[in-house]
Scaffold this motif. Sequence first.
Motif, mmCIF file in Angstrom:
data_model
loop_
_atom_site.group_PDB
_atom_site.id
_atom_site.type_symbol
_atom_site.label_atom_id
_atom_site.label_comp_id
_atom_site.label_asym_id
_atom_site.label_seq_id
_atom_site.Cartn_x
_atom_site.Cartn_y
_atom_site.Cartn_z
ATOM 1 N N LEU A 75 10.210 2.614 8.870
ATOM 2 C CA LEU A 75 9.029 2.664 8.006
ATOM 3 C C LEU A 75 8.908 4.025 7.351
ATOM 4 C CD1 LEU A 75 7.996 1.073 10.889
ATOM 5 C CD2 LEU A 75 6.218 0.555 9.264
ATOM 6 N N ARG A 76 8.375 4.018 6.142
ATOM 7 C CA ARG A 76 8.082 5.247 5.412
ATOM 8 C C ARG A 76 6.630 5.177 4.942
ATOM 9 N NH1 ARG A 76 11.904 8.927 5.785
ATOM 10 N NH2 ARG A 76 10.951 10.038 4.082
ATOM 11 N N GLU A 77 5.969 6.311 4.963
ATOM 12 C CA GLU A 77 4.622 6.429 4.404
ATOM 13 C C GLU A 77 4.704 7.315 3.176
ATOM 14 O OE1 GLU A 77 0.082 7.875 5.505
ATOM 15 O OE2 GLU A 77 1.683 8.177 6.969
ATOM 16 N N TYR A 78 4.174 6.836 2.052
ATOM 17 C CA TYR A 78 4.185 7.597 0.812
ATOM 18 C C TYR A 78 2.900 8.394 0.706
ATOM 19 C CZ TYR A 78 8.417 5.217 -0.385
ATOM 20 O OH TYR A 78 9.705 4.774 -0.367
ATOM 21 N N LEU A 79 3.052 9.679 0.488
ATOM 22 C CA LEU A 79 1.919 10.598 0.424
ATOM 23 C C LEU A 79 1.432 10.741 -1.016
ATOM 24 C CD1 LEU A 79 3.400 13.272 2.849
ATOM 25 C CD2 LEU A 79 1.934 11.321 3.410
ATOM 26 N N ALA A 80 0.262 11.350 -1.172
ATOM 27 C CA ALA A 80 -0.355 11.498 -2.499
ATOM 28 C C ALA A 80 0.521 12.289 -3.466
ATOM 29 C CB ALA A 80 -1.724 12.172 -2.355
ATOM 30 N N ASP A 81 1.331 13.212 -2.957
ATOM 31 C CA ASP A 81 2.184 14.024 -3.838
ATOM 32 C C ASP A 81 3.469 13.310 -4.250
ATOM 33 O OD1 ASP A 81 3.769 14.110 -1.570
ATOM 34 O OD2 ASP A 81 3.652 16.289 -1.314
ATOM 35 N N GLY A 127 0.839 -1.197 0.000
ATOM 36 C CA GLY A 127 0.000 0.000 0.000
ATOM 37 C C GLY A 127 0.869 1.241 0.000
ATOM 38 N N ARG A 128 0.547 2.158 0.889
ATOM 39 C CA ARG A 128 1.328 3.396 0.937
ATOM 40 C C ARG A 128 2.484 3.345 1.937
ATOM 41 N NH1 ARG A 128 -3.441 5.105 4.077
ATOM 42 N NH2 ARG A 128 -2.678 6.066 5.991
ATOM 43 N N TYR A 129 2.731 2.160 2.527
ATOM 44 C CA TYR A 129 3.800 2.006 3.517
ATOM 45 C C TYR A 129 4.935 1.136 2.988
ATOM 46 C CZ TYR A 129 0.341 3.850 6.741
ATOM 47 O OH TYR A 129 -0.593 4.641 7.348
ATOM 48 N N GLU A 130 6.141 1.448 3.436
ATOM 49 C CA GLU A 130 7.321 0.659 3.091
ATOM 50 C C GLU A 130 8.105 0.375 4.365
ATOM 51 O OE1 GLU A 130 10.946 0.690 -0.139
ATOM 52 O OE2 GLU A 130 10.129 2.616 0.514
ATOM 53 N N VAL A 131 8.485 -0.885 4.549
ATOM 54 C CA VAL A 131 9.328 -1.295 5.666
ATOM 55 C C VAL A 131 10.729 -1.499 5.111
ATOM 56 C CG1 VAL A 131 9.764 -3.053 7.420
ATOM 57 C CG2 VAL A 131 7.411 -2.442 6.836
ATOM 58 N N LEU A 132 11.694 -0.772 5.656
ATOM 59 C CA LEU A 132 13.089 -0.911 5.257
ATOM 60 C C LEU A 132 13.816 -1.652 6.370
ATOM 61 C CD1 LEU A 132 12.134 2.312 4.558
ATOM 62 C CD2 LEU A 132 14.069 1.926 3.078
ATOM 63 N N TYR A 133 14.723 -2.546 6.000
ATOM 64 C CA TYR A 133 15.409 -3.326 7.026
ATOM 65 C C TYR A 133 16.845 -3.603 6.627
ATOM 66 C CZ TYR A 133 14.281 -7.157 3.852
ATOM 67 O OH TYR A 133 14.167 -7.957 2.740
ATOM 68 N N SER A 134 17.660 -3.798 7.638
ATOM 69 C CA SER A 134 19.047 -4.217 7.430
ATOM 70 C C SER A 134 19.498 -4.980 8.669
ATOM 71 C CB SER A 134 19.964 -3.019 7.169
ATOM 72 O OG SER A 134 19.995 -2.158 8.277
ATOM 73 N N VAL A 135 20.423 -5.899 8.462
ATOM 74 C CA VAL A 135 21.023 -6.650 9.574
ATOM 75 C C VAL A 135 22.535 -6.648 9.392
ATOM 76 C CG1 VAL A 135 19.049 -8.164 10.042
ATOM 77 C CG2 VAL A 135 20.751 -8.858 8.376
#
Length: 161
Positions: A79-85, A42-50
């Motif tokens: 986490l990042r949320e992507y906005l409409a713009d 959806g409009r969310y992204e989970v970024l991860y690193s180990v």
Amino acid sequence: MRFTMSLDKRTFNFRKWALIGLLATSISCVALAEGETSVKKGRYEVLYSVFNTTFLEPETAKAINVKRAKNLALINISLREYLADGSSIPVGAKKINATWFNLLHKNKMVFREVKEPDAIYYLAKFKISNDNEKIIIEAYVTPEGSSDEIKVKFQHHFYLN
């Protein structure tokens, strides 16, 4: 790094934020070197690193209260949320339910939230038992403002360096 009582509050805050900046840089460099990635839903992204905690600079490890050891690893989730713009903003996690496992053990991860002016990330430590050990990590992350979980599952080989 040494702090004394004679340091004023601004100097202490500057040094604290400089150390946290070093952590973010260390994590970014390791993530790029190891090829870690993200999962978008959806409009969310989970970024991860180990990575192994020996990759942290001593000052950074001290600032985030993490022991540098060849048998200790760290996971970083943000986490990042992507906005409409089309822009994105950092967002917190309402819930992170994660486990790590190898051939013999399955353990729950306990995350600690770290907030910076322009970032929110979650750190959890786990042990590495053997050289060239394959660890599988499975996490279910629920962003603030959402009821949907985002599943993150990946494996990584760790070396006792």
